[in-house]
Design a protein around this motif. Sequence first.
Motif, PDB file in Angstrom:
ATOM      1  N   SER A 289      -0.498  11.462   0.651  1.00 19.87           N
ATOM      2  CA  SER A 289      -1.577  10.685   0.035  1.00 19.87           C
ATOM      3  C   SER A 289      -1.661  10.909  -1.462  1.00 19.87           C
ATOM      4  O   SER A 289      -1.920   9.979  -2.240  1.00 19.87           O
ATOM      5  CB  SER A 289      -2.919  11.042   0.682  1.00 19.87           C
ATOM      6  OG  SER A 289      -3.189  12.424   0.556  1.00 19.87           O
ATOM      7  N   LEU A 290      -1.428  12.160  -1.893  1.00 14.87           N
ATOM      8  CA  LEU A 290      -1.622  12.499  -3.302  1.00 14.87           C
ATOM      9  C   LEU A 290      -0.616  11.776  -4.193  1.00 14.87           C
ATOM     10  O   LEU A 290      -0.958  11.295  -5.284  1.00 14.87           O
ATOM     11  CB  LEU A 290      -1.501  14.008  -3.485  1.00 14.87           C
ATOM     12  CG  LEU A 290      -1.967  14.584  -4.815  1.00 14.87           C
ATOM     13  CD1 LEU A 290      -3.447  14.331  -5.012  1.00 14.87           C
ATOM     14  CD2 LEU A 290      -1.678  16.073  -4.884  1.00 14.87           C
ATOM     15  N   LEU A 291       0.639  11.688  -3.750  1.00 16.78           N
ATOM     16  CA  LEU A 291       1.683  11.066  -4.563  1.00 16.78           C
ATOM     17  C   LEU A 291       2.102   9.699  -4.050  1.00 16.78           C
ATOM     18  O   LEU A 291       2.557   8.855  -4.819  1.00 16.78           O
ATOM     19  CB  LEU A 291       2.916  11.983  -4.621  1.00 16.78           C
ATOM     20  CG  LEU A 291       2.704  13.377  -5.202  1.00 16.78           C
ATOM     21  CD1 LEU A 291       4.007  14.157  -5.174  1.00 16.78           C
ATOM     22  CD2 LEU A 291       2.156  13.301  -6.613  1.00 16.78           C
ATOM     23  N   GLY A 292       1.968   9.478  -2.746  1.00 13.94           N
ATOM     24  CA  GLY A 292       2.484   8.239  -2.168  1.00 13.94           C
ATOM     25  C   GLY A 292       1.499   7.091  -2.124  1.00 13.94           C
ATOM     26  O   GLY A 292       1.904   5.928  -2.139  1.00 13.94           O
ATOM     27  N   ALA A 293       0.192   7.393  -2.074  1.00 14.56           N
ATOM     28  CA  ALA A 293      -0.792   6.344  -1.821  1.00 14.56           C
ATOM     29  C   ALA A 293      -1.448   5.774  -3.063  1.00 14.56           C
ATOM     30  O   ALA A 293      -2.198   4.790  -2.965  1.00 14.56           O
ATOM     31  CB  ALA A 293      -1.881   6.881  -0.895  1.00 14.56           C
ATOM     32  N   GLN A 294      -1.186   6.368  -4.238  1.00 15.24           N
ATOM     33  CA  GLN A 294      -1.915   5.908  -5.423  1.00 15.24           C
ATOM     34  C   GLN A 294      -1.531   4.486  -5.836  1.00 15.24           C
ATOM     35  O   GLN A 294      -2.393   3.683  -6.202  1.00 15.24           O
ATOM     36  CB  GLN A 294      -1.679   6.886  -6.582  1.00 15.24           C
ATOM     37  CG  GLN A 294      -2.122   8.312  -6.279  1.00 15.24           C
ATOM     38  CD  GLN A 294      -3.475   8.381  -5.614  1.00 15.24           C
ATOM     39  OE1 GLN A 294      -4.459   7.864  -6.129  1.00 15.24           O
ATOM     40  NE2 GLN A 294      -3.533   8.998  -4.436  1.00 15.24           N
ATOM     41  N   ALA A 295      -0.240   4.170  -5.783  1.00 11.67           N
ATOM     42  CA  ALA A 295       0.191   2.806  -6.139  1.00 11.67           C
ATOM     43  C   ALA A 295      -0.370   1.776  -5.157  1.00 11.67           C
ATOM     44  O   ALA A 295      -0.895   0.734  -5.582  1.00 11.67           O
ATOM     45  CB  ALA A 295       1.712   2.734  -6.212  1.00 11.67           C
ATOM     46  N   PRO A 296      -0.300   2.011  -3.820  1.00  7.14           N
ATOM     47  CA  PRO A 296      -0.928   1.051  -2.907  1.00  7.14           C
ATOM     48  C   PRO A 296      -2.427   0.875  -3.133  1.00  7.14           C
ATOM     49  O   PRO A 296      -2.945  -0.240  -3.010  1.00  7.14           O
ATOM     50  CB  PRO A 296      -0.646   1.661  -1.525  1.00  7.14           C
ATOM     51  CG  PRO A 296       0.606   2.440  -1.705  1.00  7.14           C
ATOM     52  CD  PRO A 296       0.503   3.006  -3.095  1.00  7.14           C
ATOM     53  N   LEU A 297      -3.129   1.953  -3.473  1.00  7.81           N
ATOM     54  CA  LEU A 297      -4.556   1.830  -3.741  1.00  7.81           C
ATOM     55  C   LEU A 297      -4.809   0.942  -4.960  1.00  7.81           C
ATOM     56  O   LEU A 297      -5.732   0.109  -4.972  1.00  7.81           O
ATOM     57  CB  LEU A 297      -5.174   3.208  -3.969  1.00  7.81           C
ATOM     58  CG  LEU A 297      -5.406   4.065  -2.719  1.00  7.81           C
ATOM     59  CD1 LEU A 297      -5.862   5.462  -3.107  1.00  7.81           C
ATOM     60  CD2 LEU A 297      -6.441   3.414  -1.799  1.00  7.81           C
ATOM     61  N   SER A 298      -3.985   1.115  -5.974  1.00  6.67           N
ATOM     62  CA  SER A 298      -4.143   0.315  -7.188  1.00  6.67           C
ATOM     63  C   SER A 298      -3.848  -1.161  -6.921  1.00  6.67           C
ATOM     64  O   SER A 298      -4.584  -2.050  -7.370  1.00  6.67           O
ATOM     65  CB  SER A 298      -3.214   0.853  -8.284  1.00  6.67           C
ATOM     66  OG  SER A 298      -3.333   0.080  -9.465  1.00  6.67           O
ATOM     67  N   THR A 299      -2.777  -1.429  -6.169  1.00  4.49           N
ATOM     68  CA  THR A 299      -2.427  -2.827  -5.890  1.00  4.49           C
ATOM     69  C   THR A 299      -3.449  -3.475  -4.958  1.00  4.49           C
ATOM     70  O   THR A 299      -3.751  -4.661  -5.094  1.00  4.49           O
ATOM     71  CB  THR A 299      -1.019  -2.929  -5.289  1.00  4.49           C
ATOM     72  OG1 THR A 299      -0.943  -2.111  -4.113  1.00  4.49           O
ATOM     73  CG2 THR A 299       0.032  -2.475  -6.282  1.00  4.49           C
ATOM     74  N   PHE A 300      -4.001  -2.710  -4.019  1.00  2.14           N
ATOM     75  CA  PHE A 300      -5.039  -3.265  -3.142  1.00  2.14           C
ATOM     76  C   PHE A 300      -6.267  -3.651  -3.960  1.00  2.14           C
ATOM     77  O   PHE A 300      -6.867  -4.704  -3.746  1.00  2.14           O
ATOM     78  CB  PHE A 300      -5.432  -2.256  -2.069  1.00  2.14           C
ATOM     79  CG  PHE A 300      -6.510  -2.755  -1.140  1.00  2.14           C
ATOM     80  CD1 PHE A 300      -6.187  -3.551  -0.057  1.00  2.14           C
ATOM     81  CD2 PHE A 300      -7.846  -2.447  -1.358  1.00  2.14           C
ATOM     82  CE1 PHE A 300      -7.178  -4.036   0.800  1.00  2.14           C
ATOM     83  CE2 PHE A 300      -8.845  -2.922  -0.520  1.00  2.14           C
ATOM     84  CZ  PHE A 300      -8.511  -3.724   0.562  1.00  2.14           C
TER      85      PHE A 300
END
Length: 488
Positions: A289-300
């Motif tokens: 979550s710390l490194l992998g999920a930040q880009a998906p959160l931003s695009t969502f």
Amino acid sequence: MTTTVPSGRTSLGVSASLIGRLFCVELTSGILQGYYVPLISDIVTHLGIHDADYNWFDAAQLLASAIVVPILAKLGDMYGHKRVLLVATALTAGATWWLAFAGSFTTYLIAFALQCFYVVWLPLEVALIFERGRRSDAGVSRTRRAAGLLVVALETGAIAGALLSGILFTATGSLPATLALPAVCVTLVFFAILFGVPESEPLPGRRLDSTGFAVLAVALLLVTGGLTLMRAQGPGSVWVWLLIALGVLAFLPFGLIELRKDDPAIDLRVMRKPAMWPVITTAGLIGISLLGAQAPLSTFAGTDPANGYGLGLAASGRSLLIGVYLISMIVGALLFPLVSNWTSPRWALIIAAALVGVGYLLFLPFHAQTLQVLVNMLIAGLGSGALVGALPAAAAAAAPRGQTGVATGMTNTTKTIGGSIASAIFGVVLLTGASETVTSTAASLTGYIAVWLICALGAFAAVALLFFVPKAALVDAPVESPAASPVI
């Protein structure tokens, strides 16, 4: 002879001086991590490349950091953590100055990859603090507090970097001049370390296990290379799975080699201790979550609601959302030592990991409104911020003398690997059903739900593993101290 040093006035004074200088180092680390993101479009234009090509810069730095962190951490244990911290800072400064004047895809790629040496700063700093704290009866708790402050510096620097880069580029209109600022910061902290940070005391007679590190580097390169290729070519490529399979197989001879060595690259006997392996594994799971999920959160957050989901936030709104998340990480880092004192370090780790899991699990039913997403990110951010500094500190507390750097470095390496795996998987699952979206660039809601669910399950798996940490582990205890050693 067992001696303890009370946490008196002099010790606090010297400790504050040391932490103050390391605070500046981590502030700079945060600037490096936040500075380039708002400038991506301008860097792409400056280099004459496509937007998608920028992903190769991140991938190259990820590959390089996975390899160099274990080696530099071991060298810190062998020759002194300050000495290796200085080398890593000098190399980072050189690469950052190169970035400022890179004019092509290839030169920028090489410079950005070489900038990876800053990734080892936090593990070396925690190791340095803890090694000096071994001479105190409060070394473990003091390291936890210091690590929390370093995370505050890291996240504050990330916020400042993101703000400064946009302001400076708008004011100057010059990309080289804008990119020179982080280079100046890294150069300044080199001298702060050189003149203000005391050296740790390495154990004599250590050797560098070149064979072990060579096999480890090959294994990491194959696995992370396969994951990088997955992001570029998708999971259907035979080469992706061949590289990953070869990398996994390479860990088998690595383990056999290390178990036969008196002074191995990574002491697997130490890594499998009950107080160590759950911490190291947790770092990998939280990396999801710390490194992998930040880009998906931003695009969502930026997805047009016309698709039936997404917040439709402009760049400024997304920046505000990320800024609030980073602030919650700062709060989490500050609260962790307090929670550790109220409960225990073991329970504080469990609570932090549970917060990450709850935060991402809440995304499943609550993601339709900005306030809902904000609350979810605040909860996950509290846990993530606590764990960023707490995991290296916990690994240091569980490591024997002479292996502190390797232990703290392993939390970083497994976190990077966890983030790499997650990033590759998320890139695939977000394409699931994307053809049915209204806007051509939007990912699917099914993909986003899969991302949030994977993050939540990873965090809850970490919670379960942390129960295997012995109840009495990671706490302060009298330690052996050389009579002639200086104290903090």
